[in-house]
Design a protein around this motif. Structure first.
Motif, PDB file in Angstrom:
ATOM      1  N   SER A  21       0.859  -1.193   0.000  1.00 43.84           N
ATOM      2  CA  SER A  21       0.000   0.000   0.000  1.00 43.84           C
ATOM      3  C   SER A  21       0.893   1.239   0.000  1.00 43.84           C
ATOM      4  N   ARG A  22       0.325   2.333  -0.479  1.00 41.26           N
ATOM      5  CA  ARG A  22       1.099   3.580  -0.607  1.00 41.26           C
ATOM      6  C   ARG A  22       0.251   4.762  -0.161  1.00 41.26           C
ATOM      7  N   PRO A  23       0.871   5.676   0.595  1.00 42.58           N
ATOM      8  CA  PRO A  23       0.134   6.906   0.909  1.00 42.58           C
ATOM      9  C   PRO A  23       0.101   7.802  -0.325  1.00 42.58           C
ATOM     10  N   ILE A  32      -4.166   9.724   3.327  1.00 45.04           N
ATOM     11  CA  ILE A  32      -4.890   8.946   2.327  1.00 45.04           C
ATOM     12  C   ILE A  32      -3.960   7.844   1.838  1.00 45.04           C
ATOM     13  N   VAL A  33      -4.443   6.600   1.906  1.00 42.62           N
ATOM     14  CA  VAL A  33      -3.641   5.433   1.529  1.00 42.62           C
ATOM     15  C   VAL A  33      -4.422   4.597   0.530  1.00 42.62           C
ATOM     16  N   GLN A  79      -8.644  20.004   4.589  1.00 38.38           N
ATOM     17  CA  GLN A  79      -7.336  19.465   4.955  1.00 38.38           C
ATOM     18  C   GLN A  79      -6.526  19.110   3.708  1.00 38.38           C
ATOM     19  N   ILE A  80      -7.177  18.605   2.695  1.00 37.99           N
ATOM     20  CA  ILE A  80      -6.479  18.303   1.447  1.00 37.99           C
ATOM     21  C   ILE A  80      -6.030  19.595   0.786  1.00 37.99           C
ATOM     22  N   ALA A 140      -9.164   7.280   3.640  1.00 38.48           N
ATOM     23  CA  ALA A 140      -8.782   8.640   4.042  1.00 38.48           C
ATOM     24  C   ALA A 140      -9.132   8.772   5.517  1.00 38.48           C
ATOM     25  N   VAL A 141      -8.144   9.156   6.316  1.00 37.52           N
ATOM     26  CA  VAL A 141      -8.343   9.327   7.750  1.00 37.52           C
ATOM     27  C   VAL A 141      -8.086  10.796   8.067  1.00 37.52           C
ATOM     28  N   SER A 142      -9.082  11.440   8.671  1.00 37.42           N
ATOM     29  CA  SER A 142      -9.043  12.875   8.920  1.00 37.42           C
ATOM     30  C   SER A 142      -9.125  13.160  10.416  1.00 37.42           C
TER      31      SER A 142
END
Length: 148
Positions: A21-23, A32-33, A79-80, A140-142
């Motif tokens: 997996s990649r962020p 976001i991964v 945030q993005i 996506a973790v916020s």
């Protein structure tokens, strides 16, 4: 930031999508991964897998057409945008359009917006409608501290 990585890691591990997996975005308040699940999940099982994930995380599913979902989507968008230059306005209905667009491309898609203590999570899974090939996963973790 540690809790973002822990939760994203928990999601990817649960879905057996952690390996390789990649962020795609890693900032102070949002992570976001993307990855591929090694599990052979049939299209008709994806929704149940996501429901089981919510239970595993001890979270609460947000109705995609609710004020709480709109707040989470707007927070993630802010945030993005604080990290990446994006033109255009925030669109809380964009997730539903994304699903429709993917399905028009012959891709079955399911997602959940999840509320956890101090964190919001968006998890999407998609697979070719022919029900072959891998299941793609994006989380996506916020952090709710990253709000204005």
């Amino acid at each position: 930031m540690v809790k973002l990585h822990k939760i994203a890691g928990d999601v990817m591990e649960y879905l057996d999508a952690f390996k390789n997996s990649r962020p795609s975005l890693n900032s102070e308040f949002i992570l976001i991964v993307r990855g591929l699940s090694s599990k052979n999940i049939a299209i008709n099982e994806i929704s149940g897998v996501l429901d089981d994930l919510v239970e595993y995380l001890d979270g609460k599913v947000l109705d995609e057409i609710s004020d709480n979902a709109a707040k989470l989507i707007n927070r993630m968008d802010e945030q993005i945008r604080s990290t990446v230059n994006i033109t255009g306005d925030t669109d809380s209905g964009g997730i539903m359009r994304m699903k429709k667009d993917l399905e028009n491309l012959n891709v079955a898609t399911e997602y959940r917006l999840i509320n956890l203590k101090y964190v919001g999570v968006f998890v999407a899974m998609w697979k070719d409608k022919g029900d072959f090939g891998p299941v793609f996963v994006e989380v996506a973790v916020s952090d709710d501290e990253g709000t204005t």
